[in-house]
Design a protein around this motif. Structure first.
Motif, PDB file in Angstrom:
ATOM      1  N   THR A   1      40.140  42.155  33.539  1.00 46.06           N
ATOM      2  CA  THR A   1      41.538  43.033  33.198  1.00 46.06           C
ATOM      3  C   THR A   1      40.759  44.282  32.294  1.00 46.06           C
TER       4      THR A   1
ATOM      5  N   ARG B   1      52.177  42.409  29.575  1.00 46.38           N
ATOM      6  CA  ARG B   1      51.877  41.217  30.774  1.00 46.38           C
ATOM      7  C   ARG B   1      50.763  40.357  29.952  1.00 46.38           C
TER       8      ARG B   1
ATOM      9  N   SER C   1      47.817  38.913  31.679  1.00 52.27           N
ATOM     10  CA  SER C   1      47.312  39.478  32.886  1.00 52.27           C
ATOM     11  C   SER C   1      46.426  38.247  33.625  1.00 52.27           C
TER      12      SER C   1
ATOM     13  N   GLU D   1      44.809  41.189  38.107  1.00 51.93           N
ATOM     14  CA  GLU D   1      45.444  42.503  38.521  1.00 51.93           C
ATOM     15  C   GLU D   1      46.866  42.502  38.259  1.00 51.93           C
ATOM     16  N   VAL D   2      47.383  41.511  37.726  1.00 48.61           N
ATOM     17  CA  VAL D   2      48.759  41.882  37.159  1.00 48.61           C
ATOM     18  C   VAL D   2      48.867  43.106  36.168  1.00 48.61           C
TER      19      VAL D   2
ATOM     20  N   ASP E   1      50.362  46.350  37.137  1.00 49.30           N
ATOM     21  CA  ASP E   1      51.981  46.571  37.205  1.00 49.30           C
ATOM     22  C   ASP E   1      52.486  47.487  35.746  1.00 49.30           C
TER      23      ASP E   1
END
Length: 141
Positions: A17, A103, A105, A109-110, A113
């Motif tokens: 992340t 988020r 994460s 890959e979240v 967003d």
């Protein structure tokens, strides 16, 4: 862009992340939450802003989750928060905060967003070899 990541450098998801954020050309504020845990108010806000229930923000793997009985459905949010703050390893990670949202994460890959889509100019591959962004910086589905 002002970005903050609550990071654990021993966690592959957290490292991926952080690398994705940097791949976007952003140097975030990195808070190693095991050394500098969030305050109760910060933790409550992150969880709420991420649209999670407190129970969804608890990490089970590699934590005292079972020993502390945190799976007990009768525990209140306050009791769960107390446990998370007492043992910060119990806070799931990484939480990322940007002007576009907050988020948890997982998977890494979240974080895409809540980062500008046009910030990515090339491919990105996770530590395990999984492609996240293609050569044009577009999300691989």
């Amino acid at each position: 862009m002002d970005v903050t990541i609550y990071h654990n450098p021993d966690c592959g998801t957290s490292r991926n992340t952080l690398d994705l954020i940097r791949h976007a050309g952003i140097e975030p504020t990195v808070i190693e939450y095991l050394k500098t845990p969030p305050s109760r108010d910060q933790l409550v806000k992150m969880i709420a802003d991420a649209g999670l229930a407190v129970r969804e923000a608890i990490r089970e793997k590699g934590t005292p989750y079972k020993e502390l009985g945190l799976g007990d459905p009768t525990l209140t949010d306050d009791q769960l928060l107390d446990a998370m703050l007492k043992d910060p390893i119990s806070i799931n990670r990484p939480f990322v905060i940007t002007p576009m949202g907050t988020r948890l994460s997982r998977p890494s890959e979240v974080v895409l967003d809540i980062l500008p889509a046009d910030a990515f100019k090339g491919p990105f591959v996770k530590e395990d070899g999984e492609a996240v962004l293609d050569a044009e910086g577009r999300r691989v589905v």
